[in-house]
Design a protein around this motif. Sequence first.
Motif, PDB file in Angstrom:
ATOM      1  N   ILE A   5     -11.936  14.544  21.534  1.00  0.00           N
ATOM      2  CA  ILE A   5     -11.135  13.358  21.844  1.00  0.00           C
ATOM      3  C   ILE A   5     -11.250  12.391  20.675  1.00  0.00           C
ATOM      4  O   ILE A   5     -12.100  12.564  19.800  1.00  0.00           O
ATOM      5  CB  ILE A   5     -11.578  12.651  23.150  1.00  0.00           C
ATOM      6  CG1 ILE A   5     -13.099  12.451  23.155  1.00  0.00           C
ATOM      7  CG2 ILE A   5     -11.161  13.426  24.371  1.00  0.00           C
ATOM      8  CD1 ILE A   5     -13.554  11.562  24.293  1.00  0.00           C
ATOM      9  N   LEU A   6     -10.386  11.391  20.665  1.00  0.00           N
ATOM     10  CA  LEU A   6     -10.431  10.367  19.618  1.00  0.00           C
ATOM     11  C   LEU A   6     -11.203   9.177  20.159  1.00  0.00           C
ATOM     12  O   LEU A   6     -10.836   8.619  21.192  1.00  0.00           O
ATOM     13  CB  LEU A   6      -9.018   9.895  19.284  1.00  0.00           C
ATOM     14  CG  LEU A   6      -8.252  10.483  18.105  1.00  0.00           C
ATOM     15  CD1 LEU A   6      -6.993   9.649  17.887  1.00  0.00           C
ATOM     16  CD2 LEU A   6      -9.058  10.556  16.834  1.00  0.00           C
TER      17      LEU A   6
ATOM     18  N   TYR B 137      -5.298  11.869  23.833  1.00  0.00           N
ATOM     19  CA  TYR B 137      -6.642  12.233  23.355  1.00  0.00           C
ATOM     20  C   TYR B 137      -7.558  11.019  23.292  1.00  0.00           C
ATOM     21  O   TYR B 137      -8.662  11.096  22.761  1.00  0.00           O
ATOM     22  CB  TYR B 137      -6.556  12.954  22.002  1.00  0.00           C
ATOM     23  CG  TYR B 137      -5.874  14.288  22.146  1.00  0.00           C
ATOM     24  CD1 TYR B 137      -6.537  15.351  22.744  1.00  0.00           C
ATOM     25  CD2 TYR B 137      -4.549  14.458  21.774  1.00  0.00           C
ATOM     26  CE1 TYR B 137      -5.911  16.561  22.948  1.00  0.00           C
ATOM     27  CE2 TYR B 137      -3.909  15.678  21.966  1.00  0.00           C
ATOM     28  CZ  TYR B 137      -4.595  16.724  22.562  1.00  0.00           C
ATOM     29  OH  TYR B 137      -3.972  17.921  22.766  1.00  0.00           O
ATOM     30  N   ARG B 138      -7.103   9.881  23.827  1.00  0.00           N
ATOM     31  CA  ARG B 138      -7.979   8.720  23.964  1.00  0.00           C
ATOM     32  C   ARG B 138      -8.595   8.767  25.359  1.00  0.00           C
ATOM     33  O   ARG B 138      -7.935   9.190  26.330  1.00  0.00           O
ATOM     34  CB  ARG B 138      -7.180   7.423  23.766  1.00  0.00           C
ATOM     35  CG  ARG B 138      -6.705   7.237  22.331  1.00  0.00           C
ATOM     36  CD  ARG B 138      -7.827   6.776  21.415  1.00  0.00           C
ATOM     37  NE  ARG B 138      -8.263   5.429  21.751  1.00  0.00           N
ATOM     38  CZ  ARG B 138      -9.549   5.045  21.719  1.00  0.00           C
ATOM     39  NH1 ARG B 138     -10.510   5.895  21.425  1.00  0.00           N
ATOM     40  NH2 ARG B 138      -9.869   3.800  22.003  1.00  0.00           N
ATOM     41  N   PRO B 139      -9.865   8.306  25.480  1.00  0.00           N
ATOM     42  CA  PRO B 139     -10.597   8.541  26.733  1.00  0.00           C
ATOM     43  C   PRO B 139      -9.921   8.041  28.008  1.00  0.00           C
ATOM     44  O   PRO B 139      -9.968   8.723  29.030  1.00  0.00           O
ATOM     45  CB  PRO B 139     -11.925   7.815  26.512  1.00  0.00           C
ATOM     46  CG  PRO B 139     -12.034   7.583  25.048  1.00  0.00           C
ATOM     47  CD  PRO B 139     -10.667   7.641  24.456  1.00  0.00           C
ATOM     48  N   PHE B 140      -9.295   6.854  27.981  1.00  0.00           N
ATOM     49  CA  PHE B 140      -8.816   6.296  29.242  1.00  0.00           C
ATOM     50  C   PHE B 140      -7.374   6.680  29.566  1.00  0.00           C
ATOM     51  O   PHE B 140      -6.834   6.272  30.581  1.00  0.00           O
ATOM     52  CB  PHE B 140      -8.997   4.774  29.263  1.00  0.00           C
ATOM     53  CG  PHE B 140     -10.445   4.398  29.276  1.00  0.00           C
ATOM     54  CD1 PHE B 140     -11.218   4.624  30.408  1.00  0.00           C
ATOM     55  CD2 PHE B 140     -11.054   3.870  28.148  1.00  0.00           C
ATOM     56  CE1 PHE B 140     -12.572   4.311  30.432  1.00  0.00           C
ATOM     57  CE2 PHE B 140     -12.407   3.560  28.159  1.00  0.00           C
ATOM     58  CZ  PHE B 140     -13.166   3.783  29.294  1.00  0.00           C
TER      59      PHE B 140
END
Lengths: 354, 241
Positions: A5-6, B137-140
């Motif tokens: 993930i980024l 691809y960002r966590p939230f």
Amino acid sequence: MSEQILMKGNEAVAEAAIAAGCRYFFGYPITPQSEILEQLARRLPEVGGAYVQAESEVSAINMVFGAAAAGARVMTASSSPGISLMQEGISYIASAELPAVIVNIMRGAPGLGGIHPSQADYFQSVKGGGHGDYKLIVLAPSSVQELIDHTILAFEMAEAYRTPVVIFGDAMMGQMMEPVVIPDIEPLPPNRPWATTGMEGRGPNIVHTLYLPADKLENHCNRLFAKYSEIEHNEKRSVGYLTEDAEILVVAYGIMSRVARAAVEMARDDGIKVGMFRPVTLWPFPDNALQAAARNARVVIAAEISMGQMIEDVRLALGNRVPVVLFNRIGLVPNPDEIYAAIKSKAREVNANG
Amino acid sequence: MLQVIESLQRVVVVTGSFGSGKSEFSLNLAISMAEEARKLGQVIALADLDIINPYFRTREACALLEEKGIKPIVPSPEVLYSDLPIYGPGIHNLLHQDDVRLILDVGGDEMGATALGSLSGEISNSEHSMVMVVNPYRPFTHDVAGIGRMARGIEARARLKIHALISNPNLGPNTTAEAVMKGHHIVRAAAAELRLPVVGLLVLRRFLKLWEDRLVTEAGSIPVVPIDIHLSPWWLQQKMR
């Protein structure tokens, strides 16, 4: 979570702490590290932990002291001026031999300084900072993935040696985004027979830092330093890059090592024999590995975002064998072109001197 | 990008989670608009409304914006690099000038969208599109539910409705064609759930050159937009040798 993930550096520190089994965090917000607090405030209750925003950094570090004494896996984070406020508590935690992790996302200084990236807290954490004879393990990650790996490593080291561990980042590392993987680990719960967990079935455990009789204090310091010798023996870490034939060696840590590495690659493309040495532990400083990396060096460039602090350890390690010069900027992370220009200029001098 | 521009109103409000790519998208959008605007006698203005995060903000690209003939709306120089909750002057006027295309680059998450609250009345009265940039691809925002929560949170704080999603699936220098397609799929699923259109799929220009055929086929009717990075330094964008 084992897929990429980024993440921003600050978010990564928070998630890594949770992965490492940290369940308690005490802190006070300050730019550029507030996302660590914000994320842990949101995440710790989800995993059965607790986040407390203290009324100041002085309170926060003493809450860390108390929680560590009671056996908790605990962390705090701040940025330069806030870390200054914590120094008294850090000395107590080191003296009481308690495991704790302290993250410093460094900002411009001295004084209130600014919110720019900085590496000017090297002396504070590597050479002392608080009062008395103690050492802190200081880790210097250089990417968001390393912020994760070093946060997990910091908890392991803190518990193995019962000592506080500092993680250095800076304003850019806290905010920059990179692809990462949070390792899927299952850390053991804290095993601390010395902790103040209640007297059921045993006598009292006492955590203290007061040694009034002179011989007791001397014994205490000698014992601490025997432990520090063991850490120096076991834990020096560093990374070399193209050092084998390097006539010019750039020494840099943290974000500066990323810049230096790009500059070294640019200079290598010109045929200049240049390499890079990156201390990963700032204490214990990897002096032996630096000596080996510099064996063919005719000049060493210490590159830092400070007026020259790490350079003292570079000189201590290398003695008078090779000249050590400073490349530095304040208030920003320089472009690789600037270090490249410094390398080019030193290459001309080295060639002129045959 | 021209197709994206055509699908947007005169005022474009760009929102999204922290690190979704809002500011890079806003800059690319403004630069593309500026190329067209000169012919039409329009003014393009880009306002940095990020009151949350003091780094990697649009204001760091002021010189580039001016060079492209874009008007940057940013706080005054003494406080440009501060963490104070202020934004540049003149936004209220620009909202009502018909010859100005205004882009509002809003701070991350619902916290950042709070800055829109005081402008929401005036924005509602102007021809505007509010978009949300999504990087799954960002966590939230890594799944349909997360993207939905983000959208509702931003709308509540901004007191404005999101009109479209911008799909920005990437893993920085580690992006692969497969990652783009997998991520884009998640964004489209979230858009279907939210009953919103996806008006563009953003791909880094150097990657798009490599995978153009595959991605254009995958995207179908959604325009695939090449993006240049302006805020993050090049030496952080490289895979290590």
